[in-house]
Design a protein around this motif. Structure first.
Motif, PDB file in Angstrom:
ATOM      1  N   GLU A 185     -22.552 -10.449   5.007  1.00 24.54           N
ATOM      2  CA  GLU A 185     -22.976 -10.066   6.035  1.00 24.54           C
ATOM      3  C   GLU A 185     -21.850 -10.615   7.110  1.00 24.54           C
ATOM      4  O   GLU A 185     -21.392 -11.830   7.183  1.00 24.54           O
ATOM      5  N   MET A 186     -21.198  -9.736   7.975  1.00 22.84           N
ATOM      6  CA  MET A 186     -20.043  -9.968   8.581  1.00 22.84           C
ATOM      7  C   MET A 186     -20.248 -10.361  10.257  1.00 22.84           C
ATOM      8  O   MET A 186     -21.513  -9.821  10.572  1.00 22.84           O
ATOM      9  N   GLY A 187     -19.644 -11.293  10.834  1.00 22.96           N
ATOM     10  CA  GLY A 187     -20.015 -11.705  12.239  1.00 22.96           C
ATOM     11  C   GLY A 187     -18.868 -12.333  12.872  1.00 22.96           C
ATOM     12  O   GLY A 187     -17.596 -12.267  12.303  1.00 22.96           O
ATOM     13  N   GLY A 188     -18.913 -12.740  13.994  1.00 24.78           N
ATOM     14  CA  GLY A 188     -18.106 -13.317  14.952  1.00 24.78           C
ATOM     15  C   GLY A 188     -18.487 -14.492  15.506  1.00 24.78           C
ATOM     16  O   GLY A 188     -19.738 -14.613  15.561  1.00 24.78           O
ATOM     17  N   PHE A 189     -17.788 -15.394  16.021  1.00 26.39           N
ATOM     18  CA  PHE A 189     -18.229 -16.540  16.718  1.00 26.39           C
ATOM     19  C   PHE A 189     -17.097 -17.049  17.688  1.00 26.39           C
ATOM     20  O   PHE A 189     -16.040 -16.776  17.714  1.00 26.39           O
ATOM     21  N   VAL A 190     -17.594 -17.903  18.728  1.00 27.38           N
ATOM     22  CA  VAL A 190     -16.923 -18.309  19.897  1.00 27.38           C
ATOM     23  C   VAL A 190     -17.162 -20.008  20.018  1.00 27.38           C
ATOM     24  O   VAL A 190     -18.295 -20.226  20.045  1.00 27.38           O
ATOM     25  N   LEU A 191     -16.103 -20.781  19.895  1.00 29.98           N
ATOM     26  CA  LEU A 191     -16.531 -22.411  20.154  1.00 29.98           C
ATOM     27  C   LEU A 191     -15.779 -22.810  21.155  1.00 29.98           C
ATOM     28  O   LEU A 191     -14.613 -22.435  21.746  1.00 29.98           O
ATOM     29  N   TRP A 192     -16.664 -23.725  21.843  1.00 32.82           N
ATOM     30  CA  TRP A 192     -16.134 -24.405  23.131  1.00 32.82           C
ATOM     31  C   TRP A 192     -16.124 -26.000  22.802  1.00 32.82           C
ATOM     32  O   TRP A 192     -17.165 -26.193  22.188  1.00 32.82           O
ATOM     33  N   GLN A 193     -15.289 -26.766  23.273  1.00 31.89           N
ATOM     34  CA  GLN A 193     -15.208 -28.393  23.069  1.00 31.89           C
ATOM     35  C   GLN A 193     -14.484 -28.993  24.219  1.00 31.89           C
ATOM     36  O   GLN A 193     -13.591 -28.458  24.716  1.00 31.89           O
ATOM     37  N   LYS A 194     -15.100 -30.040  24.782  1.00 32.60           N
ATOM     38  CA  LYS A 194     -14.732 -30.858  25.618  1.00 32.60           C
ATOM     39  C   LYS A 194     -15.132 -32.380  25.191  1.00 32.60           C
ATOM     40  O   LYS A 194     -16.002 -32.736  25.610  1.00 32.60           O
ATOM     41  N   GLY A 195     -14.263 -32.815  24.310  1.00 31.02           N
ATOM     42  CA  GLY A 195     -14.628 -34.146  23.591  1.00 31.02           C
ATOM     43  C   GLY A 195     -15.667 -34.094  22.542  1.00 31.02           C
ATOM     44  O   GLY A 195     -15.969 -32.803  22.422  1.00 31.02           O
ATOM     45  N   PRO A 196     -15.631 -35.027  21.630  1.00 29.47           N
ATOM     46  CA  PRO A 196     -16.422 -34.931  20.544  1.00 29.47           C
ATOM     47  C   PRO A 196     -17.916 -34.603  20.364  1.00 29.47           C
ATOM     48  O   PRO A 196     -18.625 -34.092  19.982  1.00 29.47           O
ATOM     49  N   GLU A 197     -18.562 -35.146  21.804  1.00 33.22           N
ATOM     50  CA  GLU A 197     -19.961 -34.956  22.034  1.00 33.22           C
ATOM     51  C   GLU A 197     -20.288 -33.774  22.996  1.00 33.22           C
ATOM     52  O   GLU A 197     -21.324 -33.594  23.280  1.00 33.22           O
ATOM     53  N   LEU A 198     -19.238 -33.057  23.596  1.00 32.72           N
ATOM     54  CA  LEU A 198     -19.444 -31.784  24.381  1.00 32.72           C
ATOM     55  C   LEU A 198     -19.055 -30.770  23.695  1.00 32.72           C
ATOM     56  O   LEU A 198     -17.723 -30.515  23.503  1.00 32.72           O
ATOM     57  N   TRP A 199     -19.974 -29.755  23.227  1.00 28.94           N
ATOM     58  CA  TRP A 199     -19.378 -28.584  22.422  1.00 28.94           C
ATOM     59  C   TRP A 199     -20.475 -27.685  22.473  1.00 28.94           C
ATOM     60  O   TRP A 199     -21.907 -27.867  22.649  1.00 28.94           O
ATOM     61  N   CYS A 200     -20.184 -26.287  22.321  1.00 27.37           N
ATOM     62  CA  CYS A 200     -21.295 -25.189  22.120  1.00 27.37           C
ATOM     63  C   CYS A 200     -20.623 -24.080  21.194  1.00 27.37           C
ATOM     64  O   CYS A 200     -19.543 -23.968  21.030  1.00 27.37           O
ATOM     65  N   LEU A 201     -21.828 -23.632  20.591  1.00 26.68           N
ATOM     66  CA  LEU A 201     -21.171 -22.712  19.658  1.00 26.68           C
ATOM     67  C   LEU A 201     -21.886 -21.211  19.771  1.00 26.68           C
ATOM     68  O   LEU A 201     -23.244 -21.327  19.920  1.00 26.68           O
ATOM     69  N   GLU A 202     -21.514 -20.108  19.784  1.00 25.47           N
ATOM     70  CA  GLU A 202     -22.166 -18.610  19.876  1.00 25.47           C
ATOM     71  C   GLU A 202     -21.610 -17.994  18.336  1.00 25.47           C
ATOM     72  O   GLU A 202     -20.402 -17.764  18.281  1.00 25.47           O
ATOM     73  N   LEU A 203     -22.729 -17.902  17.648  1.00 25.54           N
ATOM     74  CA  LEU A 203     -22.305 -16.974  16.541  1.00 25.54           C
ATOM     75  C   LEU A 203     -23.492 -15.810  16.149  1.00 25.54           C
ATOM     76  O   LEU A 203     -24.503 -15.856  16.411  1.00 25.54           O
ATOM     77  N   VAL A 204     -22.546 -14.710  15.978  1.00 22.92           N
ATOM     78  CA  VAL A 204     -23.467 -13.464  15.813  1.00 22.92           C
ATOM     79  C   VAL A 204     -23.132 -12.967  14.273  1.00 22.92           C
ATOM     80  O   VAL A 204     -21.852 -12.840  13.929  1.00 22.92           O
ATOM     81  N   VAL A 205     -24.104 -12.837  13.423  1.00 24.81           N
ATOM     82  CA  VAL A 205     -23.895 -12.155  12.098  1.00 24.81           C
ATOM     83  C   VAL A 205     -24.786 -11.071  11.731  1.00 24.81           C
ATOM     84  O   VAL A 205     -25.972 -11.403  11.909  1.00 24.81           O
ATOM     85  N   SER A 206     -24.206  -9.804  11.599  1.00 27.92           N
ATOM     86  CA  SER A 206     -25.140  -8.671  11.338  1.00 27.92           C
ATOM     87  C   SER A 206     -25.963  -8.507  12.567  1.00 27.92           C
ATOM     88  O   SER A 206     -27.333  -8.237  12.334  1.00 27.92           O
ATOM     89  N   GLY A 207     -25.663  -8.997  13.904  1.00 33.81           N
ATOM     90  CA  GLY A 207     -26.628  -8.600  15.120  1.00 33.81           C
ATOM     91  C   GLY A 207     -27.389  -9.531  15.217  1.00 33.81           C
ATOM     92  O   GLY A 207     -28.233  -9.651  16.051  1.00 33.81           O
ATOM     93  N   CYS A 208     -27.609 -10.749  14.327  1.00 34.66           N
ATOM     94  CA  CYS A 208     -28.520 -11.876  14.563  1.00 34.66           C
ATOM     95  C   CYS A 208     -27.739 -12.890  15.160  1.00 34.66           C
ATOM     96  O   CYS A 208     -26.737 -13.278  14.658  1.00 34.66           O
ATOM     97  N   LYS A 209     -27.980 -13.776  16.244  1.00 34.06           N
ATOM     98  CA  LYS A 209     -27.402 -14.663  16.828  1.00 34.06           C
ATOM     99  C   LYS A 209     -28.047 -16.034  16.886  1.00 34.06           C
ATOM    100  O   LYS A 209     -29.310 -16.290  16.938  1.00 34.06           O
ATOM    101  N   ILE A 210     -27.188 -16.896  16.567  1.00 32.57           N
ATOM    102  CA  ILE A 210     -27.473 -18.368  16.701  1.00 32.57           C
ATOM    103  C   ILE A 210     -26.607 -19.146  17.564  1.00 32.57           C
ATOM    104  O   ILE A 210     -25.353 -18.916  17.562  1.00 32.57           O
ATOM    105  N   SER A 211     -27.172 -19.931  18.480  1.00 29.85           N
ATOM    106  CA  SER A 211     -26.328 -20.672  19.376  1.00 29.85           C
ATOM    107  C   SER A 211     -26.737 -22.228  19.124  1.00 29.85           C
ATOM    108  O   SER A 211     -27.990 -22.492  18.809  1.00 29.85           O
ATOM    109  N   ALA A 212     -25.825 -23.058  19.404  1.00 32.89           N
ATOM    110  CA  ALA A 212     -25.945 -24.286  19.240  1.00 32.89           C
ATOM    111  C   ALA A 212     -25.035 -25.235  20.169  1.00 32.89           C
ATOM    112  O   ALA A 212     -24.287 -24.418  20.525  1.00 32.89           O
TER     113      ALA A 212
END
Length: 438
Positions: free
Chosen positions: A159-186
């Protein structure tokens, strides 16, 4: 990586900027598994489980398992950016701890030095992934292999996909991950870590917020150095013909207790780092955790053991800091109890490549890491209250340089799942191997 999607409403309109770029490989092939712009929008906006089943068929449960386990795992221990951890006197500790601190000093120098690491206030990374479940075994003697995905460096199959990561210090971060059209965010706002998938509401992780494991896979050397500064050296091992020192770190009992609940007990969570004796760089990251689920209606307990091993490759210097640009993670998910016929093992793999990395992103404020609006944590920190609605994830989103959406999504680690989550794994098994009852 494609960052623009054609405007389907107006031919003369501007293209849509994708928040998560789509790998070119998804359009280069004409096989049935590859997607096109015509169905991308339908896939991205189909957040209801029934819609997903119609779109993906038997692959739906497999994709859920991949994203739930491999998509956004957290490391076991919170990280503090205490500069003294790296430079404190190593002679004031036992020999195993002193050796570990010396190895961390060598690693710090290898990735660019303390000055370069301390100059980084924020980070952005974008890349692509290839995931697949490679094997499933159940019972003592009955072994049936699933269709094996080819997950070699050529990135073929799975299953192919892409992701974007943002971080500001160890406790401030976010992730957007899309795999085969399904999205998980954290994400994490420093007070609570959360995750959301199309098939679950927003969920908060129990216990204090912890960093995303992906940052420790060669993307965030500063957090890696601070994490292993409290470790001990337990030996040496050759990894891909590279002699390495092994550093070990275990979550303490208070941390495990904070992450446990009435029905789920975290028994242990251990992390190992393999640092090259030649280059000083981290070449392998491994962590393993064991949890016990109290079964209802009987005295039997169900145990889940998850082991993740990440090989880290292709270090490149970005603004004076060595960042790993590719790697491979192998996950083993083992379920067992008193009845051996209920034992099962699932193996999953992920290959990733980093396309872009940048530091000290301007305009990256606290508002960029706000939790989703339907996420609420109880005062005692032992439960979660969510709204009855699950907002549809947006398809039209902004570029990497613009402000991140405040409606970041949330989820639970495998060690924080309830029985319904484990039923998802059972459904995945039965879907892939219909004649096997679990």
């Amino acid at each position: 990586m494609r960052k623009l999607c054609p405007n389907f409403d107006r031919e003369d309109g501007l293209d849509t900027v994708l928040e998560v770029p789509i790998p070119e490989e998804m359009f280069a092939s004409k096989t049935s598994n590859m997607i096109s712009w015509q169905n991308m929008k339908a896939w991205m906006t189909s957040s209801h489980p029934s819609n997903m089943t119609a779109l993906f068929g038997g692959r739906n449960a497999e994709i859920q398992l991949l994203l739930g386990v491999v998509g956004a795992p957290l490391i076991p221990i919170a990280i503090s950016y205490d500069h003294e951890l790296i430079s404190r006197n190593i002679k004031d500790h036992p020999i195993e701890a002193s050796m570990a601190k010396y190895i961390v000093k060598q690693y710090t120098a290898a990735v660019g030095g303390e000055k370069a690491l301390n100059s980084i206030e924020s980070m952005y990374a974008m890349g692509k992934v290839r995931m697949g479940a490679s094997e499933f075994c159940s019972g003592e003697k009955n072994v049936k292999a699933m269709k094996v995905k080819n997950l070699r460096s050529s990135l073929q199959g799975g299953e192919m996909g892409g992701f974007v990561l943002w971080q500001k210090g160890p406790e401030l971060w976010c992730l957007e991950l899309v795999v085969s059209g399904c999205k998980i965010s954290a994400g994490s706002d420093g007070k609570v870590a959360w995750r959301q998938t199309p098939w679950h509401h927003s969920h908060a992780s129990r216990g204090p917020p912890r960093p995303l494991r992906r940052f420790l896979q060669g993307l965030d050397p500063r957090s890696t150095a601070n994490l292993f500064s409290n470790s001990v050296c337990v030996g040496e091992k050759a990894i891909n013909d590279e002699d390495c020192f092994i550093l070990k770190l275990e979550a303490d009992s208070s941390t495990l207790k904070a992450r446990s609940s009435n029905n789920v007990e975290i028994i242990r969570h251990t992390i190992w780092g393999y640092f090259s004796q030649r280059t000083g760089l981290l070449v392998q990251l491994e962590d393993s955790h064991l949890l016990r689920i109290k079964a209802t209606g009987n005295n039997d307990n169900i145990f889940w053991e998850t082991t993740m091993v990440s090989l880290i490759h292709d270090y490149r210097t970005i603004d004076g800091v060595n960042i790993a640009h590719s790697g491979k993670t192998t996950v083993s998910l083992f379920r067992f109890g008193e009845n051996s016929t209920g034992h099962s093992r699932t193996r999953m793999e992920e290959v990733w490549e980093i396309e872009e990395v940048d530091f000290n992103i301007k305009g990256l404020s606290m508002e960029c890491f706000l939790p989703p609006g339907d996420l609420k944590k109880e005062e005692e920190g032992c439960g979660l209250v969510t709204s009855s609605t699950n907002p549809k994830l947006p398809f039209k989103i902004r570029s990497a340089s613009s402000r991140i959406s405040a409606s970041k999504v949330a989820a639970i680690d495998l060690d924080e799942e309830d029985d319904d989550h484990h039923d998802d794994h059972e459904n995945f098994i039965s879907t892939s191997d219909e004649d096997e009852s679990v």
